[in-house]
Design a protein around this motif. Structure first.
Motif, PDB file in Angstrom:
ATOM      1  N   SER A 119       0.781  -0.887  -0.094  1.00 52.17           N
ATOM      2  CA  SER A 119       0.069  -0.072   0.079  1.00 52.17           C
ATOM      3  C   SER A 119       0.855   0.967   0.326  1.00 52.17           C
ATOM      4  O   SER A 119       2.323   1.527   0.580  1.00 52.17           O
ATOM      5  CB  SER A 119      -1.187   0.095   1.163  1.00 52.17           C
ATOM      6  OG  SER A 119       0.240  -0.016   2.362  1.00 52.17           O
ATOM      7  N   ASN A 121       0.154   5.276   0.647  1.00 54.97           N
ATOM      8  CA  ASN A 121      -0.740   6.117   0.670  1.00 54.97           C
ATOM      9  C   ASN A 121      -0.052   7.932   0.954  1.00 54.97           C
ATOM     10  O   ASN A 121       0.431   8.100   1.759  1.00 54.97           O
ATOM     11  CB  ASN A 121      -1.476   5.936   2.238  1.00 54.97           C
ATOM     12  CG  ASN A 121      -2.664   4.678   2.013  1.00 54.97           C
ATOM     13  OD1 ASN A 121      -3.722   4.256   2.256  1.00 54.97           O
ATOM     14  ND2 ASN A 121      -2.512   3.159   2.944  1.00 54.97           N
ATOM     15  N   MET A 156      -1.502  -1.336  -4.077  1.00 58.22           N
ATOM     16  CA  MET A 156      -2.733  -0.148  -4.410  1.00 58.22           C
ATOM     17  C   MET A 156      -2.158   1.663  -3.317  1.00 58.22           C
ATOM     18  O   MET A 156      -0.614   1.261  -2.867  1.00 58.22           O
ATOM     19  CB  MET A 156      -3.665   0.164  -2.788  1.00 58.22           C
ATOM     20  CG  MET A 156      -4.594   0.232  -2.237  1.00 58.22           C
ATOM     21  SD  MET A 156      -5.563   0.765  -0.567  1.00 58.22           S
ATOM     22  CE  MET A 156      -3.711   1.346   0.378  1.00 58.22           C
ATOM     23  N   ARG A 158      -3.373   5.369  -3.116  1.00 60.01           N
ATOM     24  CA  ARG A 158      -4.576   6.177  -2.377  1.00 60.01           C
ATOM     25  C   ARG A 158      -3.454   8.406  -2.445  1.00 60.01           C
ATOM     26  O   ARG A 158      -2.885   7.684  -1.654  1.00 60.01           O
ATOM     27  CB  ARG A 158      -4.973   5.944  -1.267  1.00 60.01           C
ATOM     28  CG  ARG A 158      -5.786   4.153  -1.422  1.00 60.01           C
ATOM     29  CD  ARG A 158      -5.615   4.021  -0.389  1.00 60.01           C
ATOM     30  NE  ARG A 158      -7.062   4.588   0.655  1.00 60.01           N
ATOM     31  CZ  ARG A 158      -7.412   5.106   1.261  1.00 60.01           C
ATOM     32  NH1 ARG A 158      -6.779   5.486   2.201  1.00 60.01           N
ATOM     33  NH2 ARG A 158      -8.663   5.730   1.348  1.00 60.01           N
ATOM     34  N   TYR A 165      -1.971  11.192  -9.684  1.00 61.28           N
ATOM     35  CA  TYR A 165      -3.079  10.263 -10.450  1.00 61.28           C
ATOM     36  C   TYR A 165      -3.039   9.914 -11.435  1.00 61.28           C
ATOM     37  O   TYR A 165      -2.847   8.799 -12.410  1.00 61.28           O
ATOM     38  CB  TYR A 165      -4.448  10.067  -9.518  1.00 61.28           C
ATOM     39  CG  TYR A 165      -5.509   9.196 -10.215  1.00 61.28           C
ATOM     40  CD1 TYR A 165      -5.908   8.158 -10.043  1.00 61.28           C
ATOM     41  CD2 TYR A 165      -5.899   9.232 -11.051  1.00 61.28           C
ATOM     42  CE1 TYR A 165      -7.051   7.490 -10.565  1.00 61.28           C
ATOM     43  CE2 TYR A 165      -6.970   8.827 -12.592  1.00 61.28           C
ATOM     44  CZ  TYR A 165      -7.760   7.853 -11.509  1.00 61.28           C
ATOM     45  OH  TYR A 165      -8.257   7.291 -11.595  1.00 61.28           O
ATOM     46  N   ASP A 186     -12.172   6.869  -3.717  1.00 63.80           N
ATOM     47  CA  ASP A 186     -12.250   5.550  -3.032  1.00 63.80           C
ATOM     48  C   ASP A 186     -12.433   5.264  -2.351  1.00 63.80           C
ATOM     49  O   ASP A 186     -12.960   4.381  -1.686  1.00 63.80           O
ATOM     50  CB  ASP A 186     -10.390   5.607  -2.606  1.00 63.80           C
ATOM     51  CG  ASP A 186     -10.216   4.342  -2.030  1.00 63.80           C
ATOM     52  OD1 ASP A 186     -10.291   3.375  -3.317  1.00 63.80           O
ATOM     53  OD2 ASP A 186      -9.963   3.989  -1.670  1.00 63.80           O
ATOM     54  N   ALA A 211      -7.330   6.496  -6.054  1.00 64.74           N
ATOM     55  CA  ALA A 211      -6.839   5.714  -5.988  1.00 64.74           C
ATOM     56  C   ALA A 211      -6.911   4.994  -6.864  1.00 64.74           C
ATOM     57  O   ALA A 211      -7.607   4.835  -8.118  1.00 64.74           O
ATOM     58  CB  ALA A 211      -7.197   5.063  -5.202  1.00 64.74           C
ATOM     59  N   TYR A 213      -5.964   0.270  -7.662  1.00 59.80           N
ATOM     60  CA  TYR A 213      -5.765  -0.457  -6.935  1.00 59.80           C
ATOM     61  C   TYR A 213      -5.153  -1.679  -8.234  1.00 59.80           C
ATOM     62  O   TYR A 213      -5.461  -1.720  -9.419  1.00 59.80           O
ATOM     63  CB  TYR A 213      -6.563  -1.621  -6.234  1.00 59.80           C
ATOM     64  CG  TYR A 213      -7.367  -1.113  -5.475  1.00 59.80           C
ATOM     65  CD1 TYR A 213      -7.163  -1.492  -4.546  1.00 59.80           C
ATOM     66  CD2 TYR A 213      -7.999   0.494  -5.123  1.00 59.80           C
ATOM     67  CE1 TYR A 213      -7.639  -0.788  -3.109  1.00 59.80           C
ATOM     68  CE2 TYR A 213      -8.351   0.709  -3.958  1.00 59.80           C
ATOM     69  CZ  TYR A 213      -8.008   0.564  -3.307  1.00 59.80           C
ATOM     70  OH  TYR A 213      -8.421   1.209  -2.159  1.00 59.80           O
TER      71      TYR A 213
END
Length: 274
Positions: A119, A121, A156, A158, A165, A186, A211, A213
């Motif tokens: 992940s 974040n 992932m 975020r 993004y 998300d 987000a 994935y």
């Protein structure tokens, strides 16, 4: 930092949750970090890396929900490592560990296929072109993560930064990753994700969480794929929306770039109307 915060003292106090010799556990994290409980399990079922873990709120929340998974938080900022480790100790979590480091060191810390998932974040966006190589979602970095993630595993991302993004999504696709979900909300797409204090603060300021994935490509990226990704615009200024975030919220790390462009547009408009 709070007043009277002495980093060395805090590191010593939280040392039970910090691993500075991480390379020694390469290939055996699931076994080596499993608590020695009589009659208990001998290894964790999964190993999850939270890259850029900040103060550890995300991995702490996930660890409480998934006791069969070893959560490893990694951050290059010593203050973040200390805060995350102290949170682990305060909550008496036995399936979380914090290690200092960044994306450049991963291959020496984890064996191929050792990670069930990664992940990322709210990473630092590094908006300038000359800093693009520092972004954790460059094609080269993604290709480095590829071999570390087990078959069927996922990465992932975020972020509150729409430009990051918009930059990152083509990077995944350029080197053949399978994008399972790409969303501009998300929280609506994955309501089960823990709401950390950091995310709560951002959303109260007007942020939405974008987000991605994605599952790794089955083969390493070719030089042509890497070059194709490098040929894409590298400055996040090129990914700014036309309205330059007309509302009050500007993503973390983008205020300087947005203010500069707004001022340039205002000066140009003033000259045209003069």
């Amino acid at each position: 930092m709070p007043k009277n915060f002495v980093l060395d003292q805090r590191i010593e106090r939280a040392s039970d949750a910090i691993e500075t010799g991480a390379a020694a556990y390469r290939g055996r994290w699931a076994e080596a970090c499993c608590p020695l409980i009589p009659g208990g399990v001998e290894r964790f079922d999964h190993v999850h890396l939270d890259l850029g873990c900040g103060k550890g709120a995300y991995i702490a929340a996930m660890a409480q929900r998934h006791p069969d998974t070893l959560f490893i938080g990694m951050d290059s900022e010593p203050v973040c490592v200390v805060h995350a480790a102290q949170l682990v100790l305060d909550l008496s979590l036995k399936n979380v560990l914090v290690i200092p480091g960044d994306a450049a060191n991963l291959a020496g810390i984890f064996a191929p296929g050792e990670l069930s998932s990664i992940s990322v974040n709210f990473p630092t966006p590094h908006p300038k072109r000359r800093h693009a190589r520092l972004r954790v979602t460059t094609a080269e970095h993604l290709d480095g993560y590829r071999s570390l993630i087990a078959e069927g595993g996922m990465l992932m991302l975020r972020t509150d930064s729409l430009p990051l993004y918009e930059y990152s999504l083509p990077q995944f696709k350029a080197i053949g990753w399978e994008v399972v979900c790409a969303t501009h909300d998300d929280r609506a797409a994955h309501p089960e994700q823990p709401i950390t204090e950091y995310e709560q603060r951002l959303t109260e300021q007007g942020a939405t969480v974008h987000a991605i994935y994605a599952r790794p490509a089955s083969k390493p990226a070719t030089p042509e794929q890497i070059q194709f990704a490098l040929d894409m615009p590298q400055s996040l200024i090129d990914y700014l929306p036309e309205d330059l975030f007309a509302d009050d919220y500007i993503p973390y790390g983008m205020s300087y770039a947005v203010d500069n462009l707004r001022n340039r547009r205002q000066h140009l408009a003033a000259r045209q109307n003069a």
